[in-house]
Design a protein around this motif. Structure first.
Motif, short mmCIF file in Angstrom:
data_model
loop_
_atom_site.label_atom_id
_atom_site.label_comp_id
_atom_site.label_asym_id
_atom_site.label_seq_id
_atom_site.Cartn_x
_atom_site.Cartn_y
_atom_site.Cartn_z
N SER A 193 32.31 51.44 26.84
CA SER A 193 32.79 52.19 25.64
C SER A 193 34.29 51.44 25.21
CB SER A 193 32.98 53.63 25.75
OG SER A 193 34.10 53.95 26.86
N SER A 194 34.70 51.86 23.93
CA SER A 194 35.85 51.36 23.56
C SER A 194 37.04 51.97 24.24
CB SER A 194 36.11 51.63 22.04
OG SER A 194 35.14 50.92 21.22
N LEU A 195 36.88 53.18 24.70
CA LEU A 195 38.05 53.76 25.45
C LEU A 195 38.14 53.18 26.81
CD1 LEU A 195 37.83 57.69 24.81
CD2 LEU A 195 39.37 56.04 23.65
N ASP A 196 37.10 52.96 27.57
CA ASP A 196 37.27 52.25 28.71
C ASP A 196 37.68 51.07 28.54
OD1 ASP A 196 36.15 54.38 30.05
OD2 ASP A 196 33.80 53.66 30.02
N ALA A 197 37.16 50.12 27.60
CA ALA A 197 37.66 48.90 27.42
C ALA A 197 39.08 48.72 26.93
CB ALA A 197 36.97 48.24 26.08
N ILE A 198 39.74 49.75 26.23
CA ILE A 198 41.04 50.14 26.16
C ILE A 198 42.01 50.21 27.38
CG2 ILE A 198 42.92 51.27 25.10
CD1 ILE A 198 41.06 51.61 22.53
N GLU A 199 41.40 51.09 28.20
CA GLU A 199 41.88 51.48 29.48
C GLU A 199 42.00 50.32 30.29
OE1 GLU A 199 41.16 54.45 33.15
OE2 GLU A 199 39.47 54.10 31.84
N ALA A 200 40.89 49.46 30.32
CA ALA A 200 40.75 48.27 31.26
C ALA A 200 41.93 47.27 30.68
CB ALA A 200 39.54 47.59 31.01
N GLY A 201 42.08 47.26 29.53
CA GLY A 201 43.02 46.01 28.85
C GLY A 201 44.51 46.75 29.27
N MET A 202 44.71 47.73 28.96
CA MET A 202 46.01 48.29 29.18
C MET A 202 46.37 48.50 30.68
SD MET A 202 47.50 49.16 26.17
CE MET A 202 47.38 50.11 24.71
N LYS A 203 45.68 48.53 31.54
CA LYS A 203 46.04 48.65 33.05
C LYS A 203 46.37 47.39 33.64
CE LYS A 203 43.25 51.13 35.89
NZ LYS A 203 41.91 51.55 36.69
N ILE A 204 46.40 46.26 32.78
CA ILE A 204 46.75 44.84 33.22
C ILE A 204 48.18 44.78 33.30
CG2 ILE A 204 46.56 42.40 32.73
CD1 ILE A 204 43.99 43.42 34.24
N PRO A 205 48.83 45.00 32.04
CA PRO A 205 50.46 45.27 31.91
C PRO A 205 50.91 46.48 32.54
CG PRO A 205 49.47 45.90 29.75
CD PRO A 205 48.41 45.29 30.51
N GLU A 206 50.21 47.41 32.98
CA GLU A 206 50.68 48.68 33.39
C GLU A 206 50.93 48.34 34.96
OE1 GLU A 206 49.29 52.50 31.14
OE2 GLU A 206 47.93 51.86 32.80
N ALA A 207 49.97 47.30 35.45
CA ALA A 207 50.16 47.01 36.93
C ALA A 207 51.09 45.78 37.20
CB ALA A 207 48.71 46.80 37.66
N ASP A 208 51.45 45.19 36.33
CA ASP A 208 52.08 43.94 36.49
C ASP A 208 53.83 44.17 36.49
OD1 ASP A 208 53.27 41.43 36.11
OD2 ASP A 208 52.06 40.64 34.67
#
Length: 339
Positions: free
Chosen positions: A71-86
């Motif tokens: 879903s779009s929400l899951d996809a946004i979450e997946a993308g946002m988690k990249i900079p959040e963890a960097d």
């Protein structure tokens, strides 16, 4: 009798044929009107746009999730988690600059095409605030949870508390303590909020924001990023907008909501972003924040047009679509940092 049946059959087929021709003609006319109005005959779907250089890897993860059927929400979450963890990105999540007390506090929000939204502010100890914001949307009757309450909710949902202050960020904070002068450093090294807008395969729009906020802020300060209508806003019938930069200026003007409202009135994403940046400038040109003020917006409309515009130079954003892939685009701006 057979002649009568043949006549009725031919008449019916003729009516269907005429109706089909008229229907096709109407669709063509509507398409031509839409094309003249938007300049886009076939809007690109899906489309992802996100702020700053760290939007580039975030876009990659979001695109992969969308294409795998998420879903779009899951996809946004997946993308946002990249900079959040960097830890090298000093304005988002783990490794973000702390407040003046040395504590990393996080803000995030997420919003779907039904205008359902979830938000967390002043959250400490949780690496992925975007995920907690999504849980607020899905599992509570509220829009925003803050501070200790947001943390309690996150822990109840299975999130694990951890130290988000990296040695590098702690070192920078201790150096800042030597003079303890608060002056936001925004845009100089492309360190700021990541905001993302997504149009999915069905043409529905969603968005999200996540940030560790302004470095060395007062403990408890919350910026625009978790505030629906300021840092992020969308109307699935119109479009979406998201902000980056000094949150106080965006909050004062309900920035993202105003960009969407201008698109509702017929302005393009570029025209809408530019007008609100101009409005922010006019309201702040004699303000104490003006010497370091930077604000930028990204926007998409229902037709697939996208744009970005900022007060000062240096703002860029990442765009991903099927035709051109993932790339960075520089936003137009009102003034340079020398002005």
């Amino acid at each position: 009798m057979s002649h009568r049946r043949d006549f009725i059959k031919k008449a019916t087929l003729g009516t269907i044929g005429i109706s089909t021709v008229l229907s096709c003609k109407e669709l063509t006319e509507k398409e031509e009107i839409s094309t003249k109005k938007t300049g886009i005959k076939n809007p690109k779907k899906p489309l992802i746009i996100s702020t700053w250089n760290h939007g580039f890897p975030a876009n990659e993860a979001t695109w992969k999730a969308l294409k795998s059927g998420k879903s779009s929400l899951d996809a946004i979450e997946a993308g946002m988690k990249i900079p959040e963890a960097d830890p090298t990105i000093r304005s988002v999540g783990y490794g973000g600059f702390p407040d003046r007390e040395g504590k990393v506090t996080l803000d995030a929000c997420i919003m779907d095409h039904n205008s359902d939204c979830g938000s967390v502010s002043f959250l400490q100890g949780i690496k992925h605030p975007i995920s907690v914001a999504k849980k607020v949307l899905q599992n509570t009757p509220h829009v925003m949870l803050s501070g200790q309450g947001a943390l309690q909710f996150a822990l109840s949902e299975g999130f694990v508390e951890e130290n988000l202050l990296t040695p590098e960020a702690e070192k920078d904070w201790k150096k800042w303590l030597e003079e303890s002068k608060y002056k936001p450093v925004i845009n100089i090294e492309n360190h700021d909020t990541i905001s993302m807008l997504v149009i999915d395969e069905d043409g529905n729009i969603s968005g999200g924001c996540t940030t560790s906020g302004a470095a060395w802020k007062m403990h408890g300060r919350v910026g625009d990023s978790p505030i629906i209508g300021a840092g992020l806003f969308l109307d699935n019938e119109v479009g979406a907008a998201a902000a980056t930069g000094l949150g106080e200026a965006v909050i004062r003007t309900a920035g993202s909501a105003m960009v969407v409202e201008l698109m509702r009135q017929g302005k393009s994403p570029f025209e809408a972003c530019k007008e609100i940046v101009e409005r922010i400038y006019n309201k702040h040109k004699n303000h104490k924040d003006m010497e370091y003020l930077q604000v930028g917006f990204i926007a998409v409309n229902k037709h697939g047009e996208h744009a970005g515009y900022s007060l000062r130079s240096g703002f860029n954003y990442a765009v991903y679509d099927e035709e051109n892939g993932n790339r960075m685009e520089d936003a137009q701006f009102k003034m340079s940092w020398d002005n």
